[in-house]
Design a protein around this motif. Structure first.
Motif, PDB file in Angstrom:
ATOM      1  N   ALA A   1      82.756 -12.779  33.150  1.00 48.62           N
ATOM      2  CA  ALA A   1      83.053 -14.197  33.333  1.00 48.62           C
ATOM      3  C   ALA A   1      83.098 -14.554  34.813  1.00 48.62           C
ATOM      4  CB  ALA A   1      84.379 -14.554  32.652  1.00 48.62           C
ATOM      5  N   LEU A   2      83.702 -13.696  35.635  1.00 51.22           N
ATOM      6  CA  LEU A   2      83.715 -13.929  37.081  1.00 51.22           C
ATOM      7  C   LEU A   2      82.289 -13.913  37.637  1.00 51.22           C
ATOM      8  CD1 LEU A   2      86.769 -11.713  38.089  1.00 51.22           C
ATOM      9  CD2 LEU A   2      86.648 -14.215  38.249  1.00 51.22           C
ATOM     10  N   SER A   3      81.484 -12.971  37.183  1.00 50.35           N
ATOM     11  CA  SER A   3      80.093 -12.893  37.617  1.00 50.35           C
ATOM     12  C   SER A   3      79.343 -14.170  37.267  1.00 50.35           C
ATOM     13  CB  SER A   3      79.411 -11.685  36.960  1.00 50.35           C
ATOM     14  OG  SER A   3      78.027 -11.671  37.229  1.00 50.35           O
ATOM     15  N   ASP A   4      79.571 -14.696  36.072  1.00 47.16           N
ATOM     16  CA  ASP A   4      78.883 -15.922  35.669  1.00 47.16           C
ATOM     17  C   ASP A   4      79.295 -17.096  36.553  1.00 47.16           C
ATOM     18  OD1 ASP A   4      77.127 -17.131  33.441  1.00 47.16           O
ATOM     19  OD2 ASP A   4      78.830 -18.509  33.554  1.00 47.16           O
ATOM     20  N   GLN A   5      80.559 -17.148  36.940  1.00 46.01           N
ATOM     21  CA  GLN A   5      81.018 -18.227  37.803  1.00 46.01           C
ATOM     22  C   GLN A   5      80.459 -18.102  39.220  1.00 46.01           C
ATOM     23  OE1 GLN A   5      83.629 -21.037  37.434  1.00 46.01           O
ATOM     24  NE2 GLN A   5      82.402 -20.836  35.573  1.00 46.01           N
ATOM     25  N   ILE A   6      80.384 -16.886  39.737  1.00 50.16           N
ATOM     26  CA  ILE A   6      79.936 -16.697  41.120  1.00 50.16           C
ATOM     27  C   ILE A   6      78.415 -16.737  41.231  1.00 50.16           C
ATOM     28  CG2 ILE A   6      79.947 -15.127  43.093  1.00 50.16           C
ATOM     29  CD1 ILE A   6      82.587 -13.966  41.987  1.00 50.16           C
ATOM     30  N   TYR A   7      77.733 -16.078  40.285  1.00 55.13           N
ATOM     31  CA  TYR A   7      76.291 -15.872  40.399  1.00 55.13           C
ATOM     32  C   TYR A   7      75.475 -16.553  39.308  1.00 55.13           C
ATOM     33  CZ  TYR A   7      78.345 -12.156  43.206  1.00 55.13           C
ATOM     34  OH  TYR A   7      79.112 -11.451  44.105  1.00 55.13           O
TER      35      TYR A   7
ATOM     36  N   ALA B   1      88.469 -17.000  46.601  1.00 55.18           N
ATOM     37  CA  ALA B   1      88.307 -17.969  45.521  1.00 55.18           C
ATOM     38  C   ALA B   1      89.643 -18.339  44.903  1.00 55.18           C
ATOM     39  CB  ALA B   1      87.391 -17.397  44.442  1.00 55.18           C
ATOM     40  N   LYS B   2      89.772 -19.609  44.563  1.00 55.71           N
ATOM     41  CA  LYS B   2      90.866 -20.033  43.699  1.00 55.71           C
ATOM     42  C   LYS B   2      90.378 -19.850  42.269  1.00 55.71           C
ATOM     43  CE  LYS B   2      92.043 -24.436  43.393  1.00 55.71           C
ATOM     44  NZ  LYS B   2      92.695 -25.721  43.709  1.00 55.71           N
ATOM     45  N   ILE B   3      91.048 -18.980  41.516  1.00 54.74           N
ATOM     46  CA  ILE B   3      90.665 -18.704  40.134  1.00 54.74           C
ATOM     47  C   ILE B   3      91.594 -19.479  39.220  1.00 54.74           C
ATOM     48  CG2 ILE B   3      90.374 -16.943  38.355  1.00 54.74           C
ATOM     49  CD1 ILE B   3      89.823 -14.929  40.582  1.00 54.74           C
ATOM     50  N   CYS B   4      91.012 -20.292  38.372  1.00 51.44           N
ATOM     51  CA  CYS B   4      91.778 -21.166  37.495  1.00 51.44           C
ATOM     52  C   CYS B   4      91.544 -20.765  36.044  1.00 51.44           C
ATOM     53  CB  CYS B   4      91.373 -22.619  37.700  1.00 51.44           C
ATOM     54  SG  CYS B   4      91.484 -23.155  39.429  1.00 51.44           S
TER      55      CYS B   4
ATOM     56  N   GLU C   1      85.976 -22.447  43.804  1.00 47.78           N
ATOM     57  CA  GLU C   1      86.809 -22.405  42.612  1.00 47.78           C
ATOM     58  C   GLU C   1      86.040 -21.712  41.499  1.00 47.78           C
ATOM     59  OE1 GLU C   1      88.234 -26.194  41.332  1.00 47.78           O
ATOM     60  OE2 GLU C   1      89.364 -26.563  43.172  1.00 47.78           O
ATOM     61  N   LEU C   2      86.722 -20.828  40.787  1.00 43.66           N
ATOM     62  CA  LEU C   2      86.148 -20.142  39.641  1.00 43.66           C
ATOM     63  C   LEU C   2      86.987 -20.495  38.420  1.00 43.66           C
ATOM     64  CD1 LEU C   2      85.650 -16.594  41.245  1.00 43.66           C
ATOM     65  CD2 LEU C   2      84.113 -18.571  41.345  1.00 43.66           C
TER      66      LEU C   2
END
Length: 226
Positions: A101-107, A167-170, A193-194
């Motif tokens: 999920a983090l990868s999808d948000q960043i990349y 990153a601010k992770i929400c 923001e992620l």
């Protein structure tokens, strides 16, 4: 199976070189994708800006909900997604979901989850004083365990990811009394923001406003919750 020391050494050397090249390729692609999609950050935040975030306390996974509680949590999460007009990009539930999920948000792709995990574990290892107080075990054992593919991420790895990626992770969560959790970098101003959905202690997905969902993920509008 080992066929002898010479054959094994040759295989290890070849595998190592291949692995190093894969990591370098992932790193280069990741940098390009990160820069390309950084301009999209913040759209989900504007959608639910009226929510007051709950401060984040890093912790490891110790307790998991029962099956009945888990089902109720999932329905609560679906309702919140509907209320705020948000869409989940669903990632595989293979133990790597937080990193996917983090990868999808960043990349804009979950497929760089190995790179994300590696960076998070490096952050833990290089800055143990920031995190070891939240881990009730030998810290070296913890980060070695977390380096393994399929090992579930927790709230300590989320804090490490926030620190590593500035990153601010929400989290839009399924917790009954906590709808929105915000994780901010410890020693720097966030540059992105992620947004993740968190089916509490079960699964993470990547969050978008419906119109911002990646085209290859976007469903027909009337089916977007299912």
């Amino acid at each position: 199976m080992r066929n002898g020391s010479i054959s094994n050494d040759g295989c290890s050397s070849s595998t190592s070189l291949s692995s190093q090249q894969d990591v370098e390729d992932d790193r280069m692609i990741a940098v390009v994708l990160s820069e390309e999609y950084a301009k999209l950050d913040g759209s989900v935040g504007r959608r639910i800006s009226s929510l007051a975030p709950v401060p984040h306390i890093p912790r490891i996974n110790l307790h998991f909900p029962s099956s009945s509680d888990s089902n109720l949590d999932y329905q609560r999460l679906l309702q919140r997604l509907k209320v705020y007009g948000l869409y989940e990009v669903k990632v595989s539930g293979d133990g790597n979901c937080q990193f996917r999920a983090l990868s999808d948000q960043i990349y804009r792709s979950p497929e760089y989850h190995k790179h994300v995990r590696k960076e998070v574990v490096k952050q833990l290892k290089d800055n143990h004083a920031l995190y070891e107080g939240y881990v009730p075990m030998k810290f070296k054992s913890y980060y070695k365990k977390m380096a393994k593919s399929g090992e579930w991420g927790d709230h300590v790895t989320l804090q490490a990811a926030a620190d590593k990626f500035a990153a601010k992770i929400c989290l839009l969560t399924s917790f009954r009394d906590t709808c929105f959790v915000e994780i901010v970098p410890r020693h720097q101003v966030p540059v992105r923001e992620l947004w993740l959905s968190f089916w509490s202690e079960v699964h993470y997905n990547s969050l978008y406003e419906l119109q911002d969902a990646p085209l290859h993920h976007k469903p027909r509008r009337k089916h977007w919750l299912f």
